[in-house]
Each structure stands twice: as C-alpha cells, then as structure tokens.
Design an enzyme around this catalytic site. Structure first.
Site, short mmCIF file in Angstrom:
data_model
loop_
_atom_site.label_atom_id
_atom_site.label_comp_id
_atom_site.label_asym_id
_atom_site.label_seq_id
_atom_site.Cartn_x
_atom_site.Cartn_y
_atom_site.Cartn_z
N TYR A 1 15.94 21.53 25.07
CA TYR A 1 14.80 20.71 24.45
C TYR A 1 14.27 21.14 23.28
CZ TYR A 1 13.23 20.19 29.41
OH TYR A 1 13.27 19.94 30.85
N PHE B 1 16.59 22.26 31.67
CA PHE B 1 15.54 21.57 32.38
C PHE B 1 14.32 22.34 32.42
CE2 PHE B 1 19.17 19.13 34.11
CZ PHE B 1 18.84 17.96 33.49
N HIS C 1 21.01 10.50 35.43
CA HIS C 1 20.06 11.31 34.77
C HIS C 1 18.59 11.22 35.17
CE1 HIS C 1 18.22 13.83 31.63
NE2 HIS C 1 19.47 14.43 31.65
N ASP D 1 21.76 19.70 26.22
CA ASP D 1 21.37 20.49 25.08
C ASP D 1 19.99 21.13 25.36
OD1 ASP D 1 20.44 18.05 24.14
OD2 ASP D 1 20.61 18.77 22.16
#
Length: 222
Positions: free
Chosen positions: A66, A77, A186, A64
C-alpha cells in the site's frame, strides 16, 4: 533494512550476494534517504520474519505495498490496527464471511494469519509514497521469484492463492504436484465481481490441508 534471520536464509542467502541484489539494495537505500517510502525499512521483510519457511502452509501473493501513509507493514493486503481497512481487504473479508462464516473483522491486521503459516508475500517489497508500482522492475521480482521457487521445491503440500493477473503470472513457476494452486480475480472493487466473490479460497485451502494431514488455518481475526 532489517535482515532475514530464520530458515529463509538457506534458499535466499545466496541472493544477497548477487549483482542484482547489490543494485537493488543501493536503489532502495537511496529511495529511503531521499523520499518517503513504504513500508518502514524495518518492516520490509516482515512476511519472511513472521512465517518461517518450514511452517508455510499457504501463500497469498500480492503485487506491491500500500502506498499511503501508515498502511503498509510488510504483509500483503494487511494494515496495522487503527488504520482504515482498504477496499480490497474489505472484499477479502466479505468473501471470508461468505466462505467460512467468520465475522467481518474490525481491523485489517493479518498478522494472525502469518503466524499460522500463511505467507503474505508481495512480489515487490517497497513503494514510493502515493505512487503505486513505483518500485517495479528494480530487482524485487527477482528476489521474490527466488522465494517462490524455494516454496515450490518444498516436499510437502502448500496452497498457493493467486489473486489477479500479476499473481497469476507466477502460476508457471508452480509445477510441484504436491501443491494446490487457487486462482481468482483480484479482490479490488474493480474486479472482485468477476469471480473473486464465490471463489471460496479459505475453505478450499483448509479442505486441502486437512486431506493431507496438515492442521487447517483458523481464518477468524479477533
């Protein structure tokens, strides 16, 4: 929220008419009216707007947006120029340098990737300020799953880059033998040392594209 106006309308147009999406729209509209939500409403569909379906070469799946002020702008990202580079993206840049030798960028805006055919897609497209995952399970996952199905159905090679468990759960949807699926932990500081570093997603993506006659991606960010 801004509309999708390119070839993504072909597979996604029907989603806008479904009951779940009407509920999702009302929930998101109310959230923007009553609180602080990211990204800005006009940026919600930036991933689709910047990367036409027919031009997708690779997909990077995020979770989702920031959730701090000024960060999210609709690409997973990525943050706009002038915004401090988040820790996960710092690690992505380290792997980028180690994998393909690109200098570490001085900003976090990944728009140049999106314009080359890298779909930077979060599975949830909005978030309440300072509350990670706050818009999980309100309907976005059903919408982005429709996008993933449309990508899986493409009759041409696409690379799917799945970082972390939430993205990895989409692996079951990707059964088209034309595509390449790359999975790794991740890039978060909590998990990057468990196998994200050294996974070489950038070189492996370009090797696959080149082997199938597709122009590789210039990963360098200037």
């Amino acid at each position: 929220m801004a509309a999708i106006a390119n070839d993504w309308l072909v597979p996604l147009g029907a989603e806008f008419k479904k009951p779940y999406y009407r509920k999702l729209y009302e929930s998101v509209k109310r959230a923007y009216q009553t609180g602080q939500v990211f990204p800005p409403a006009d940026d919600i569909f930036n991933a689709f707007s910047l990367t036409d379906l027919h031009s997708v070469k690779a997909v990077i799946l995020g979770q989702d947006p920031y959730h701090d002020v000024g960060q999210a702008h609709g690409l997973c990202f990525s943050v706009r120029k002038g915004v401090r580079i988040p820790p996960s993206l710092v690690n992505i840049y380290q792997e980028l340098r180690d994998d393909v030798g690109c200098p570490i960028p001085t900003h976090g805006d990944l728009t140049s990737w999106a314009r080359q055919g890298v779909l930077l897609l979060n599975t949830v497209l909005t978030v309440q300020a300072h509350q990670a995952n706050s818009h999980r399970d309100i309907g976005w996952e059903e919408f982005t799953d429709a996008a993933i199905r449309a990508l899986n159905a493409q009759d041409r090679p696409i690379v799917f880059i799945l970082w972390g468990a939430p993205a990895g759960r989409k692996r079951r949807m990707l059964d088209n033998p034309l595509h390449l699926v790359l999975e790794a932990p991740h890039p978060s500081p909590l998990s990057a040392y468990r196998g994200f570093f050294g996974s070489k997603p950038f070189s492996r993506t370009n090797e696959f594209l080149a082997a199938h006659g597709v122009e590789p991606i210039d990963w360098a960010i200037t």
